[in-house]
Design an enzyme around this catalytic site. Structure first.
Site, mmCIF file in Angstrom:
data_model
loop_
_atom_site.group_PDB
_atom_site.id
_atom_site.type_symbol
_atom_site.label_atom_id
_atom_site.label_comp_id
_atom_site.label_asym_id
_atom_site.label_seq_id
_atom_site.Cartn_x
_atom_site.Cartn_y
_atom_site.Cartn_z
ATOM 1 C CG LEU A 121 -1.830 -1.202 1.455
ATOM 2 C CD1 LEU A 121 -2.667 -0.981 2.418
ATOM 3 C CD2 LEU A 121 -2.721 -1.526 0.181
ATOM 4 C CG ASP A 122 2.987 4.359 -3.211
ATOM 5 O OD1 ASP A 122 4.224 4.195 -2.698
ATOM 6 O OD2 ASP A 122 2.661 5.303 -3.795
ATOM 7 C CB ALA A 123 2.149 7.245 -0.566
#
Length: 584
Positions: A239-241
């Site tokens: 889960l990016d950023a």
């Protein structure tokens, strides 16, 4: 509907009520919960996932790579990547994290134009599935923002169609001074739309426009994305950023309660669709904040150990493990069902926010200046006060470790292998960047071409040139790959290196860094000791509290220790893994 499915619907409904409690919308939580369950295709025969289950073991190693890290003139990059892994990595590494492989407009993939497609320049879903059939596949869900060139944002400017209400806007004169950001660009982007000029929230860049999760349709859209990636063979989701996804004026707009609840909701849905799927949160923030993303074993299965890279590099260039040891002693053991994701190099730089409160300003300044002297560059961020502060150091790991604070020396290889020997033995799952496996140095040509600091560590290898290096046993790249795979294979054979095996920090002074691991069944112990200096170091074996009635073996050198009264001499940057279980 079974009782299990009814319970899941009720759980999702309760989570939605928490997320949207302060949002002025008319939302039937129960109906929306059932819609999300349908999107995820969770069947009526679903079994509730057993809590606190470890979906990993000492066998799991993840290689981090771009889809196009290996290129050629006659084959698509994903085909090249698969061939490289099969020929040169083999069974040593069972998992691969392919960084965003979707059509994109900037940030080397993290400004996604279309989440449902594979970048045609890289390959196809067929190529992705072929890799997923051979190795456990980890993929990014770029959940905070998308490209300003996406169809969704185009519809936003038109004021109609899917995406027209997906993006977070506010007034130009709203007070956003409290917002925490990793960039120096203006937060708001003035955008002409069919409904007049609007100011779009852009945490990272003006090409990366932030979603508005206050709109439930945004959440529903991402649940569709998770389902599609599961169908393509993805079993680990990064889960990016994700820390930035919920915004609130007057707040830092990071780590807000709604963000944590959204992660819990995603976890609930994904684990019912695929019980052994894993969520990893990418939250490049101070260590104490990062730890909160475990929740109560109901949010991320894994969190990035962001403090490890800067602390380990600092240790090896100073020859002093004080700060690394303090940090390790402060880290809580991950409870079953959760673990750490350890890495010391990645496609991004070496973040400095994760050492806030761990390293003094003087230590950070020395670290920065040393990396600059080794050819690295520094990326900056704006603080709420408007000051510029170093955010990350951009440098290839092989270059970051080519010397000490006293300058470059001849021990770079030993220091580099020592770093990985430490990382591979720590509690958690190891992630190894492809350019660490290959010993790739700073790419100044790419840096000068893109003018983006992170490009310095994102080289694209031509397949034939790479093969030429790796087939030559005398080349530095072949030597590094061989040494790395040897360490990896040793690690995989040790139950004491299970990601959740017991770990205690050893107290051996400041020149030797050590910790003790014990297998879950308590049958194997391993004392992991590294000389983190450029001088010979000795330790009385009796001080290690080894069991006197057992013979001890160094897994790395093959040394057999039967006399516990002797000294253990460690060469500069040598690591020993002393075990009571005779190697087979």
């Amino acid at each position: 509907m079974t009782v299990v499915l009814d319970n899941l619907a009720q759980k999702i409904s309760s989570q939605l009520a928490i997320i949207y409690e302060d949002v002025d919308i008319d939302l039937d939580y129960q109906a929306f919960a059932n819609q999300l369950i349908d999107i995820m295709q969770i069947s009526v025969s679903v079994q509730s996932p057993e809590p606190y289950q470890n979906h990993w073991s000492e066998q799991d190693i993840i290689m981090i790579t771009y889809a196009d890290s290996v290129i050629s003139d006659n084959q698509l990059p994903l085909v090249n990547l698969r061939s490289f892994m099969n020929q040169y990595v083999g069974a040593s590494i069972n998992s691969v994290h392919i960084l965003p492989f979707f059509p994109y407009s900037s940030d080397d993939g993290f400004s996604v134009i279309d989440y449902s497609s594979v970048n045609e320049a890289h390959g196809s879903w067929h190529d992705i599935k072929a890799i997923a059939n051979e190795r456990r596949l980890m993929a990014d869900v770029v959940i905070n923002h998308c490209s300003s060139r996406s169809k969704w944002f185009e519809n936003f400017t038109k004021g109609e169609g899917t995406g027209h209400d997906y993006f977070f806007t506010c007034n130009a004169d709203d007070d956003v001074s409290a917002v925490v950001r990793p960039r120096t660009s203006p937060l708001l982007r003035a955008t002409a739309t069919a409904n007049g000029e609007q100011h779009v929230w852009c945490t990272f860049s003006h090409d990366q426009v932030d979603f508005d999760f206050r709109n439930p349709e945004v959440l529903a859209q991402f649940i569709k994305i998770f389902r599609q990636y599961l169908d393509a063979g993805v079993s680990i989701f990064r889960l990016d950023a994700v820390a930035f996804i919920w915004k609130k004026l007057g707040s830092p707009s990071i780590n807000l309660p709604q963000t944590h609840e959204i992660i819990r909701l995603i976890r609930s849905l994904v684990e019912h669709a695929k019980p052994d799927a894993v969520l990893i949160t990418e939250t490049n923030i101070p260590n104490t904040q990062n730890l909160t993303y475990f929740g109560n074993a109901n949010e991320a299965h894994c969190i990035y150990n962001f403090s490890l890279p800067p602390l380990l590099i600092n240790t090896l260039i100073t020859g002093n493990c004080l700060y690394l040891k303090r940090w390790l002693m402060s880290m809580p053991p991950a409870q079953n069902g959760t673990t750490y994701f350890n890495f010391i190099a990645s496609h991004d730089g070496v973040g400095l926010r994760p050492v806030e409160g761990l390293l003094s300003e003087d230590e950070v300044d020395t670290l920065i200046s040393t990396m600059q002297s080794f050819g690295g560059v520094i990326s900056w961020r704006s603080t709420p006060d408007g000051d510029q502060k170093a955010y990350e150091m951009n440098i290839a790991l092989i270059d970051a470790l080519k010397g000490t604070v006293d300058g470059i020396d001849e021990l770079g290889f030993e220091r580099f292998i020592c770093a990985h020997a430490i990382m591979l033995a720590l509690e958690g799952i190891p992630g190894i960047y492809i350019h660490s496996l290959l010993g790739t140095s700073n790419d100044y040509d790419k840096l000068n071409h893109t003018h983006h600091n992170r490009s310095i560590n994102r080289r694209r290898w031509y397949a034939d040139l790479l093969a030429e290096h790796l087939d030559d046993e005398e080349s530095s790249h072949a030597r590094i790959l061989s040494s790395m795979l040897t360490l990896i294979d040793l690690r995989k054979a040790q139950p004491a290196f299970h990601p959740n095996a017991t770990q205690f920090t050893l107290h051996l002074g400041l020149s030797l860094f050590g910790f003790w691991r014990q297998s879950l069944d308590r049958r194997q112990s391993i004392f992991c000791i590294s000389n983190i200096t450029d001088q010979l170091q000795s330790v009385p074996i009796g001080e290690l509290n080894l069991v006197l009635t057992e013979t001890w073996y160094d897994l790395i050198s093959g040394l057999v220790i039967s006399d516990l009264t002797q000294l253990l001499d460690l060469s500069p940057y040598q690591t020993v893994w002393l075990t009571n279980k005779k190697p087979e």
